[in-house]
Design a protein around this motif. Structure first.
Motif, PDB file in Angstrom:
ATOM      1  N   VAL A  61       0.842  -1.202   0.000  1.00 51.38           N
ATOM      2  CA  VAL A  61       0.000   0.000   0.000  1.00 51.38           C
ATOM      3  C   VAL A  61       0.877   1.252   0.000  1.00 51.38           C
ATOM      4  O   VAL A  61       0.613   2.207  -0.737  1.00 51.38           O
ATOM      5  CB  VAL A  61      -0.957  -0.007   1.212  1.00 51.38           C
ATOM      6  N   ALA A  62       1.943   1.270   0.790  1.00 50.80           N
ATOM      7  CA  ALA A  62       2.803   2.457   0.874  1.00 50.80           C
ATOM      8  C   ALA A  62       3.473   2.747  -0.466  1.00 50.80           C
ATOM      9  O   ALA A  62       3.552   3.901  -0.895  1.00 50.80           O
ATOM     10  CB  ALA A  62       3.858   2.259   1.957  1.00 50.80           C
ATOM     11  N   VAL A  63       3.947   1.716  -1.141  1.00 50.81           N
ATOM     12  CA  VAL A  63       4.607   1.901  -2.434  1.00 50.81           C
ATOM     13  C   VAL A  63       3.583   2.344  -3.477  1.00 50.81           C
ATOM     14  O   VAL A  63       3.862   3.210  -4.316  1.00 50.81           O
ATOM     15  CB  VAL A  63       5.348   0.615  -2.855  1.00 50.81           C
ATOM     16  N   ALA A  64       2.374   1.792  -3.426  1.00 52.54           N
ATOM     17  CA  ALA A  64       1.318   2.207  -4.353  1.00 52.54           C
ATOM     18  C   ALA A  64       0.961   3.674  -4.132  1.00 52.54           C
ATOM     19  O   ALA A  64       0.729   4.417  -5.090  1.00 52.54           O
ATOM     20  CB  ALA A  64       0.091   1.315  -4.184  1.00 52.54           C
ATOM     21  N   ARG A  65       0.940   4.127  -2.880  1.00 54.10           N
ATOM     22  CA  ARG A  65       0.658   5.540  -2.591  1.00 54.10           C
ATOM     23  C   ARG A  65       1.770   6.433  -3.132  1.00 54.10           C
ATOM     24  O   ARG A  65       1.513   7.535  -3.620  1.00 54.10           O
ATOM     25  CB  ARG A  65       0.508   5.751  -1.084  1.00 54.10           C
ATOM     26  N   MET A  66       3.018   5.950  -3.019  1.00 51.96           N
ATOM     27  CA  MET A  66       4.142   6.719  -3.551  1.00 51.96           C
ATOM     28  C   MET A  66       3.975   6.893  -5.065  1.00 51.96           C
ATOM     29  O   MET A  66       4.136   7.993  -5.597  1.00 51.96           O
ATOM     30  CB  MET A  66       5.466   6.014  -3.253  1.00 51.96           C
ATOM     31  N   ARG A  67       3.605   5.829  -5.759  1.00 53.80           N
ATOM     32  CA  ARG A  67       3.392   5.913  -7.202  1.00 53.80           C
ATOM     33  C   ARG A  67       2.253   6.895  -7.497  1.00 53.80           C
ATOM     34  O   ARG A  67       2.339   7.697  -8.419  1.00 53.80           O
ATOM     35  CB  ARG A  67       3.084   4.532  -7.786  1.00 53.80           C
ATOM     36  N   ASP A  68       1.177   6.853  -6.689  1.00 55.19           N
ATOM     37  CA  ASP A  68       0.065   7.795  -6.859  1.00 55.19           C
ATOM     38  C   ASP A  68       0.528   9.242  -6.676  1.00 55.19           C
ATOM     39  O   ASP A  68       0.052  10.144  -7.368  1.00 55.19           O
ATOM     40  CB  ASP A  68      -1.071   7.492  -5.882  1.00 55.19           C
ATOM     41  N   SER A  69       1.469   9.461  -5.743  1.00 54.29           N
ATOM     42  CA  SER A  69       2.001  10.816  -5.528  1.00 54.29           C
ATOM     43  C   SER A  69       2.743  11.307  -6.769  1.00 54.29           C
ATOM     44  O   SER A  69       2.614  12.472  -7.166  1.00 54.29           O
ATOM     45  CB  SER A  69       2.937  10.847  -4.321  1.00 54.29           C
ATOM     46  N   PHE A  70       3.516  10.437  -7.399  1.00 57.23           N
ATOM     47  CA  PHE A  70       4.189  10.815  -8.650  1.00 57.23           C
ATOM     48  C   PHE A  70       3.150  11.089  -9.741  1.00 57.23           C
ATOM     49  O   PHE A  70       3.287  12.041 -10.510  1.00 57.23           O
ATOM     50  CB  PHE A  70       5.168   9.728  -9.103  1.00 57.23           C
ATOM     51  N   ALA A  71       2.118  10.254  -9.810  1.00 55.03           N
ATOM     52  CA  ALA A  71       1.059  10.452 -10.821  1.00 55.03           C
ATOM     53  C   ALA A  71       0.360  11.794 -10.598  1.00 55.03           C
ATOM     54  O   ALA A  71       0.089  12.520 -11.567  1.00 55.03           O
ATOM     55  CB  ALA A  71       0.056   9.299 -10.766  1.00 55.03           C
ATOM     56  N   ASP A  72       0.053  12.131  -9.338  1.00 58.91           N
ATOM     57  CA  ASP A  72      -0.559  13.432  -9.035  1.00 58.91           C
ATOM     58  C   ASP A  72       0.352  14.568  -9.494  1.00 58.91           C
ATOM     59  O   ASP A  72      -0.109  15.558 -10.070  1.00 58.91           O
ATOM     60  CB  ASP A  72      -0.837  13.570  -7.533  1.00 58.91           C
ATOM     61  N   TYR A  73       1.650  14.422  -9.243  1.00 61.66           N
ATOM     62  CA  TYR A  73       2.608  15.462  -9.623  1.00 61.66           C
ATOM     63  C   TYR A  73       2.630  15.667 -11.138  1.00 61.66           C
ATOM     64  O   TYR A  73       2.633  16.798 -11.617  1.00 61.66           O
ATOM     65  CB  TYR A  73       4.006  15.094  -9.105  1.00 61.66           C
ATOM     66  N   PHE A  74       2.614  14.583 -11.905  1.00 59.93           N
ATOM     67  CA  PHE A  74       2.670  14.700 -13.366  1.00 59.93           C
ATOM     68  C   PHE A  74       1.432  15.403 -13.941  1.00 59.93           C
ATOM     69  O   PHE A  74       1.477  15.918 -15.048  1.00 59.93           O
ATOM     70  CB  PHE A  74       2.839  13.338 -14.025  1.00 59.93           C
ATOM     71  N   CYS A  75       0.335  15.404 -13.186  1.00 64.97           N
ATOM     72  CA  CYS A  75      -0.882  16.087 -13.639  1.00 64.97           C
ATOM     73  C   CYS A  75      -1.038  17.462 -13.001  1.00 64.97           C
ATOM     74  O   CYS A  75      -1.969  18.198 -13.333  1.00 64.97           O
ATOM     75  CB  CYS A  75      -2.113  15.231 -13.331  1.00 64.97           C
ATOM     76  N   SER A  76      -0.137  17.818 -12.086  1.00 61.95           N
ATOM     77  CA  SER A  76      -0.231  19.110 -11.404  1.00 61.95           C
ATOM     78  C   SER A  76       0.392  20.208 -12.264  1.00 61.95           C
ATOM     79  O   SER A  76       1.097  19.941 -13.234  1.00 61.95           O
ATOM     80  CB  SER A  76       0.497  19.049 -10.055  1.00 61.95           C
ATOM     81  N   GLU A  77       0.153  21.443 -11.883  1.00 59.75           N
ATOM     82  CA  GLU A  77       0.730  22.588 -12.597  1.00 59.75           C
ATOM     83  C   GLU A  77       2.256  22.545 -12.534  1.00 59.75           C
ATOM     84  O   GLU A  77       2.928  22.868 -13.511  1.00 59.75           O
ATOM     85  CB  GLU A  77       0.191  23.882 -11.965  1.00 59.75           C
TER      86      GLU A  77
END
Length: 195
Positions: free
Chosen positions: A168-184
């Motif tokens: 779960v922790a590693v999946a959340r880390m990947r989600d954080s990178f995904a959020d960043y790639f879609c952020s301003e």
């Protein structure tokens, strides 16, 4: 097996495993005396992503679907049911993976010995590869590539995930990178054309 940087230079190369071995198993067992999955690689400490004040994220390597994701290795989301954010992440990760694939391509293009079967002892072949890698990096130091000439839009094949489930922790880390790639702060203007 190799790790390459954004300037098409080899950072680490391991020739201890033969081609029939799974890439993920090479990292799991040992890569240049270190195991990525046991966290004894020497990564810098986590830092916030550029342009953000967010929670620091670890430095990571990027791999394809053959790898098991861990705290310092990202792989793509499964291709089933991707939303925009996950599609964007997969596209950006695939572009990053392209660096190592292009690095190998440049090595082969420069040292034509790798375009055909090499009729030498295994130990000699290992020395030839090591020499070519060192010369490759040296030549790029003396005559850097003109990175503007390398096309931005080159397509990579679509990715699918077959690997074991990540924590779960590693999946959340990947989600954080995904959020960043879609952020301003983390998006690039051309990414929407390819997702």
């Amino acid at each position: 097996m190799a790790i390459a940087d954004a300037e098409y230079k080899f950072v680490a190369v391991d020739m201890a495993a033969y081609g029939r071995n799974n890439d993920s198993m090479v990292f799991k067992n040992s890569f240049m005396g270190h195991s990525l999955y046991n966290r004894n690689f020497d990564f810098p400490p986590p830092q916030p992503l550029p342009g953000t004040e967010a929670t620091p994220l670890p430095f990571v390597l990027v791999g394809d679907e053959a790898f098991q994701m861990c705290g310092n290795l990202l792989k793509p989301y499964t291709s089933r049911g991707l939303d925009f954010k996950r599609s964007t992440f997969n596209y950006r990760l695939t572009r990053a993976r392209r660096m190592v694939e292009c690095t190998f391509g440049l090595l082969v293009a420069k040292w034509r010995v790798f375009t055909k079967l090499i009729h030498m002892k295994i130990e000699t072949v290992d020395e030839v590869v090591k020499s070519a890698v060192v010369l490759h990096n040296y030549l790029l130091t003396k005559e850097p590539l003109n990175l503007e000439q390398i096309p931005e839009e080159s397509q990579m094949p679509s990715v699918e995930s077959f690997g074991p489930r990540s924590s779960v922790a590693v999946a959340r880390m990947r989600d954080s990178f995904a959020d960043y790639f879609c952020s301003e702060a983390g998006r690039v203007e051309w990414q929407e054309r390819f997702v």
